[in-house]
Design a protein around this motif. Structure first.
Motif, PDB file in Angstrom:
ATOM      1  N   ASP A 120     -96.870-103.602  -1.515  1.00 35.74           N
ATOM      2  CA  ASP A 120     -96.672-104.139  -2.854  1.00 35.74           C
ATOM      3  C   ASP A 120     -97.220-103.144  -3.888  1.00 35.74           C
ATOM      4  O   ASP A 120     -98.430-103.001  -4.041  1.00 35.74           O
ATOM      5  CB  ASP A 120     -97.403-105.482  -2.959  1.00 35.74           C
ATOM      6  N   ARG A 175    -112.499-111.327  -9.702  1.00 45.14           N
ATOM      7  CA  ARG A 175    -112.445-109.869  -9.634  1.00 45.14           C
ATOM      8  C   ARG A 175    -112.248-109.269 -11.026  1.00 45.14           C
ATOM      9  O   ARG A 175    -112.738-108.177 -11.316  1.00 45.14           O
ATOM     10  CB  ARG A 175    -111.300-109.450  -8.698  1.00 45.14           C
ATOM     11  N   ALA A 176    -111.530-109.991 -11.885  1.00 47.98           N
ATOM     12  CA  ALA A 176    -111.239-109.458 -13.220  1.00 47.98           C
ATOM     13  C   ALA A 176    -112.410-109.643 -14.189  1.00 47.98           C
ATOM     14  O   ALA A 176    -112.474-108.966 -15.214  1.00 47.98           O
ATOM     15  CB  ALA A 176    -109.982-110.111 -13.788  1.00 47.98           C
ATOM     16  N   PHE A 206    -103.039-111.234 -12.760  1.00 45.12           N
ATOM     17  CA  PHE A 206    -101.583-111.181 -12.659  1.00 45.12           C
ATOM     18  C   PHE A 206    -101.032-112.498 -12.126  1.00 45.12           C
ATOM     19  O   PHE A 206    -101.721-113.228 -11.418  1.00 45.12           O
ATOM     20  CB  PHE A 206    -101.165-110.055 -11.709  1.00 45.12           C
ATOM     21  N   ALA A 261    -102.914-103.201 -10.242  1.00 39.32           N
ATOM     22  CA  ALA A 261    -104.154-103.988 -10.250  1.00 39.32           C
ATOM     23  C   ALA A 261    -105.360-103.072 -10.081  1.00 39.32           C
ATOM     24  O   ALA A 261    -106.362-103.218 -10.794  1.00 39.32           O
ATOM     25  CB  ALA A 261    -104.119-105.034  -9.134  1.00 39.32           C
ATOM     26  N   PRO A 271    -104.906 -97.181   3.112  1.00 34.45           N
ATOM     27  CA  PRO A 271    -105.261 -98.137   4.170  1.00 34.45           C
ATOM     28  C   PRO A 271    -104.116 -99.088   4.519  1.00 34.45           C
ATOM     29  O   PRO A 271    -103.981 -99.500   5.665  1.00 34.45           O
ATOM     30  CB  PRO A 271    -106.429 -98.926   3.581  1.00 34.45           C
ATOM     31  N   LEU A 272    -103.288 -99.412   3.524  1.00 37.41           N
ATOM     32  CA  LEU A 272    -102.226-100.381   3.775  1.00 37.41           C
ATOM     33  C   LEU A 272    -101.013 -99.765   4.464  1.00 37.41           C
ATOM     34  O   LEU A 272    -100.259-100.463   5.134  1.00 37.41           O
ATOM     35  CB  LEU A 272    -101.817-101.071   2.467  1.00 37.41           C
ATOM     36  N   VAL A 281    -107.691-107.802 -15.895  1.00 38.02           N
ATOM     37  CA  VAL A 281    -106.318-108.309 -15.917  1.00 38.02           C
ATOM     38  C   VAL A 281    -106.109-109.263 -14.742  1.00 38.02           C
ATOM     39  O   VAL A 281    -106.493-108.956 -13.614  1.00 38.02           O
ATOM     40  CB  VAL A 281    -105.269-107.171 -15.817  1.00 38.02           C
ATOM     41  N   SER A 331    -106.216-101.390 -13.256  1.00 41.29           N
ATOM     42  CA  SER A 331    -106.868-102.268 -14.226  1.00 41.29           C
ATOM     43  C   SER A 331    -108.344-102.472 -13.882  1.00 41.29           C
ATOM     44  O   SER A 331    -109.154-102.780 -14.739  1.00 41.29           O
ATOM     45  CB  SER A 331    -106.157-103.620 -14.295  1.00 41.29           C
ATOM     46  N   LEU A 332    -108.687-102.279 -12.612  1.00 37.55           N
ATOM     47  CA  LEU A 332    -110.078-102.474 -12.195  1.00 37.55           C
ATOM     48  C   LEU A 332    -110.883-101.188 -12.314  1.00 37.55           C
ATOM     49  O   LEU A 332    -112.073-101.160 -12.013  1.00 37.55           O
ATOM     50  CB  LEU A 332    -110.119-102.996 -10.753  1.00 37.55           C
ATOM     51  N   HIS A 368     -98.918-112.748  -9.778  1.00 36.70           N
ATOM     52  CA  HIS A 368     -98.780-112.641  -8.321  1.00 36.70           C
ATOM     53  C   HIS A 368    -100.118-112.332  -7.636  1.00 36.70           C
ATOM     54  O   HIS A 368    -100.152-111.762  -6.546  1.00 36.70           O
ATOM     55  CB  HIS A 368     -97.737-111.590  -7.983  1.00 36.70           C
ATOM     56  N   VAL A 415    -106.466 -98.104  -1.649  1.00 35.95           N
ATOM     57  CA  VAL A 415    -105.506 -99.210  -1.571  1.00 35.95           C
ATOM     58  C   VAL A 415    -104.243 -98.810  -0.801  1.00 35.95           C
ATOM     59  O   VAL A 415    -103.911 -99.392   0.224  1.00 35.95           O
ATOM     60  CB  VAL A 415    -105.126 -99.718  -2.988  1.00 35.95           C
ATOM     61  N   ALA A 445    -102.188-110.265  -6.806  1.00 43.29           N
ATOM     62  CA  ALA A 445    -102.476-108.839  -6.586  1.00 43.29           C
ATOM     63  C   ALA A 445    -103.844-108.605  -5.957  1.00 43.29           C
ATOM     64  O   ALA A 445    -104.545-107.657  -6.302  1.00 43.29           O
ATOM     65  CB  ALA A 445    -102.335-108.045  -7.889  1.00 43.29           C
ATOM     66  N   LEU A 446    -104.221-109.465  -5.008  1.00 45.14           N
ATOM     67  CA  LEU A 446    -105.448-109.206  -4.243  1.00 45.14           C
ATOM     68  C   LEU A 446    -105.138-108.168  -3.175  1.00 45.14           C
ATOM     69  O   LEU A 446    -104.017-108.107  -2.663  1.00 45.14           O
ATOM     70  CB  LEU A 446    -105.943-110.495  -3.587  1.00 45.14           C
ATOM     71  N   PHE A 447    -106.137-107.342  -2.826  1.00 41.63           N
ATOM     72  CA  PHE A 447    -105.926-106.327  -1.800  1.00 41.63           C
ATOM     73  C   PHE A 447    -105.984-107.006  -0.426  1.00 41.63           C
ATOM     74  O   PHE A 447    -107.029-107.513  -0.028  1.00 41.63           O
ATOM     75  CB  PHE A 447    -106.974-105.228  -1.906  1.00 41.63           C
ATOM     76  N   PRO A 448    -104.859-106.999   0.315  1.00 39.94           N
ATOM     77  CA  PRO A 448    -104.813-107.791   1.555  1.00 39.94           C
ATOM     78  C   PRO A 448    -105.726-107.250   2.671  1.00 39.94           C
ATOM     79  O   PRO A 448    -106.072-107.986   3.574  1.00 39.94           O
ATOM     80  CB  PRO A 448    -103.339-107.705   1.976  1.00 39.94           C
ATOM     81  N   HIS A 449    -106.112-105.964   2.566  1.00 35.08           N
ATOM     82  CA  HIS A 449    -106.930-105.386   3.636  1.00 35.08           C
ATOM     83  C   HIS A 449    -108.419-105.537   3.369  1.00 35.08           C
ATOM     84  O   HIS A 449    -109.246-105.025   4.109  1.00 35.08           O
ATOM     85  CB  HIS A 449    -106.576-103.912   3.828  1.00 35.08           C
ATOM     86  N   ARG A 469     -97.420-103.291  -6.904  1.00 37.79           N
ATOM     87  CA  ARG A 469     -98.174-103.911  -7.990  1.00 37.79           C
ATOM     88  C   ARG A 469     -99.679-103.880  -7.709  1.00 37.79           C
ATOM     89  O   ARG A 469    -100.481-103.985  -8.635  1.00 37.79           O
ATOM     90  CB  ARG A 469     -97.701-105.356  -8.197  1.00 37.79           C
ATOM     91  N   LEU A 470    -100.050-103.714  -6.428  1.00 36.20           N
ATOM     92  CA  LEU A 470    -101.474-103.592  -6.102  1.00 36.20           C
ATOM     93  C   LEU A 470    -102.061-102.347  -6.754  1.00 36.20           C
ATOM     94  O   LEU A 470    -103.240-102.312  -7.102  1.00 36.20           O
ATOM     95  CB  LEU A 470    -101.665-103.528  -4.583  1.00 36.20           C
TER      96      LEU A 470
END
Lengths: 369, 262
Positions: free
Chosen positions: B159, A152-153, A87, B165, B183-184, A85, B168-169, A89, B180, A91-95, B161-162
């Motif tokens: 967020d 990633r998808a 998105f 995501a 850690p955040l 999927v 979905s992975l 926005h 996810v 939706a990448l993991f910022p960390h 919405r993460l």
């Protein structure tokens, strides 16, 4: 294995989703071929994103069935569906770095490090982000982030990729370039793509077929050409491309319907089932303008109007013609055609065979405002 | 430039306020090096004897370790409960969430003495006075609001919405939380943990009510020591605690400001 065989067929059957009194999806059925690029097109709130969320497993159906590759997946939670999927926005993991983000689905699947590194490199290569593996998402532009999200998808080779307005947050130029990139990646992967957008141009650029959504239902499914040339509803005709719709007092004789508009009579082939009000739909390039003196050829219709706007486009001209009943026609003419100016009284002409007779529905007008 | 005199005046006033705020704490430091056994200011001479006394006198040492033990347990318990509560509150959609949050924050607002009386009355019945369990329960209650505030601030910028995501992975809910969400929001949890520790470590009001000769925390020991005899060891203890808490709280603030920026 040929490219096409990697994609899965999707069958949505009688999908219905209700939230209290509101019906977001109303008995939607859609078959998508393996490896097909299918776009769900429609205005906001039409049910296209709900359909995508249902396929991804983020939303449960009230009733209906959903099968991917011939197997029903209605009962599977999202994380067991193995569907990529993308998105709007990102939706990448910022960390996590770009590399870690793309490796995430592979780590979850217990892949060992050498194989994982290979897959990640391949996916980043495909989206042309190989040099950014050690960056963090916050250090990337929107377009770069979306390319990483795409990598990633697809990195875990899902048979189906869903994209929810992935280019919606990007500027026009970047969007057009990424459209071509997505098209290329689709060709290279052979995965089935389901793409949600409200932008008809984007849908035409990308898709093998387009499903036009309106008020929780599918209005029509077909190739871009089919939807443009042979719309089955007024909504589809108005949503895809520009058009002029003419309304008037209707009379049917044989297999012909005639409309009287401000005292002038026009004819269109075909007739509608009883009780439906007809609309005659015309595409701008099928219309031509002529001065009233020019004689009418056989099989042509003519309506008198006044040029209310004339725009020179380089490749031709575009006119707005206000007809006597107050409706406005849009005309595109080639460079060879005689030019007209604002205020000129003209005859709007077209061949009977080029007119499309459709049932009038107020739904079409509601959504155009 | 015309405003210059006013600006100087404003600067002086601010300096005065700053001195007023910090002075009582800073007075402690020179006093802790006093040569005589008195709490007189300014101190005379220089010696490390009160520090030496703190580290050799069993009364002081045991109360110090009592405080460490209680605060450590409180930090863990309050962080666990407070984090779970924050997660639940952040996912609650209906109006009850606001009310529930307000109830969970009340221990921070209710006057300490009122709480202390209530706790003391209940503890007498259940033989919890003077027990580690009693201290941990009371202090955890006081510390939970700090954790909720710190963790909620982290969740505010998280967020959600993460998580979609991640699903979905291929990540189930627990894996999503572990890889996810946690850690955040970790900076918020960590600063909550530090605030919880400090809340318990320097708590005196409730501690005075539920203390016993067998279980004294450091603040209780300081209070009894200074009311019984003017032992300058309190100034040495005060200095140590001042420096330690300053370090811990600054760490907490730095961590939480980092998390809200990202």
């Amino acid at each position: 294995m040929t490219a096409r065989e990697r994609g899965a067929a999707i069958d949505i059957k009688g999908a219905t989703k209700r939230y209290g009194n509101f019906t977001a999806l109303d008995d939607v059925s859609l078959h998508i071929e393996p490896g097909e690029f299918m776009t769900l097109l429609g205005p906001s709130g039409s049910g296209k994103t709900t359909t995508l969320n249902v396929v991804a497993g983020f939303t449960d159906l009230t009733s209906g069935d959903l099968a991917v590759g011939g197997k029903s997946i209605v009962a599977l939670p999202a994380h067991k569906r193995n569907i990529g999927v993308v998105f709007q926005h990102y939706a990448l993991f910022p960390h996590m770095t770009v590399g870690k983000n793309v490796a995430y689905p592979l780590t979850l699947r217990g892949m060992d490090k050498p194989a994982r590194d290979r897959q990640v490199a391949r996916a980043l290569d495909m989206v042309k982000m190989a040099d950014f593996a050690h960056r963090y998402p916050a250090e990337l532009s929107g377009g770069q982030q979306q390319r990483v999200a795409l990598a990633r998808a697809i990195v875990f080779d899902p048979p189906l990729l869903l994209m929810d307005e992935p280019l919606g947050a990007l500027d026009k130029k970047l969007r057009e370039w990424l459209q071509l990139e997505i098209k290329r990646i689709h060709r290279e992967l052979g995965t089935t793509f389901v793409y949600v957008t409200h932008d008809q141009e984007e849908a035409l650029v990308l898709s093998d077929r387009i499903a036009v959504f309106n008020q929780g239902r599918i209005e029509q499914v077909g190739t871009g050409r089919q939807l443009y040339d042979e719309p089955t509803t007024l909504f589809v005709a108005k949503f895809i491309g520009e058009s002029t719709s003419l309304r008037g007092d209707a009379q049917t004789s044989g297999n012909e319907t005639s409309l009287t508009i401000a005292g002038q009579k026009i004819v269109a082939g075909g007739k509608l089932a009883g009780g439906q009000k007809p609309v005659v739909l015309l595409r701008p390039e099928k219309l031509s303008l002529a001065s009233a003196k020019t004689p009418l050829t056989a099989g042509q219709n003519s309506l008198t109007g006044e040029v209310s706007e004339a725009i020179y486009l380089g490749s031709g001209s575009k006119y707005q013609v206000t007809l006597r009943d107050g409706s406005v026609a849009i005309v595109r003419s080639s460079l060879e055609a005689a030019p007209f100016s604002i205020g000129d009284t003209v005859d709007l002409r077209w061949s009977v065979v080029d007119a499309k007779l459709l049932a009038d529905d107020n739904r079409a007008d509601m959504t155009m405002t | 430039m015309r405003l210059a005199p006013f600006r100087i005046l404003l600067g002086l006033f601010c300096l005065l306020v700053a001195v007023w705020l910090v002075m009582p704490t800073l007075v402690i430091i020179p006093m802790s090096f006093n040569e005589k056994k008195s709490l007189a200011f300014p101190p005379s001479g220089f010696s490390w004897q009160w520090y030496a006394n703190f580290f050799t006198n069993p009364d002081w040492l045991s109360s110090f370790f009592n405080s460490l033990r209680v605060a450590g347990l409180v930090a863990v318990a309050a962080t666990l409960i407070g984090t779970l509560a924050s997660l639940g509150l952040s996912r609650m959609k209906h109006a009850g969430a606001g009310l529930l949050r307000a109830i969970l924050i009340t221990p921070m607002i209710v006057p300490g003495v009122v709480l202390a009386i209530g706790i003391y009355a209940v503890y007498l019945d259940y033989q919890l006075v003077g027990t580690t369990t009693g201290f941990v329960i009371a202090h955890t209650m006081l510390a939970i609001p700090f954790v909720i505030i710190a963790v909620s601030a982290s969740l505010e910028v998280f967020d959600v919405r993460l998580e979609t995501a991640a699903a979905s992975l291929g990540a189930d809910r627990f894996t999503t939380f572990r890889t996810v969400t946690l850690p955040l929001i970790a900076p918020g949890i960590l600063s909550g943990l530090l605030f919880a520790f400090v809340t318990s470590f320097d708590e005196i009001i409730v501690a005075l009510f539920i203390t016993s000769p067998y279980l004294k925390t450091l603040p209780v020991q300081i209070f009894t020591s200074i009311t019984r005899d003017a032992d300058p060891t309190v100034t040495a203890v005060g200095t140590i605690i001042f420096i330690a808490t300053t370090l811990i709280i600054s760490a907490g603030l730095i961590i939480s400001s980092k998390s809200t920026r990202s």
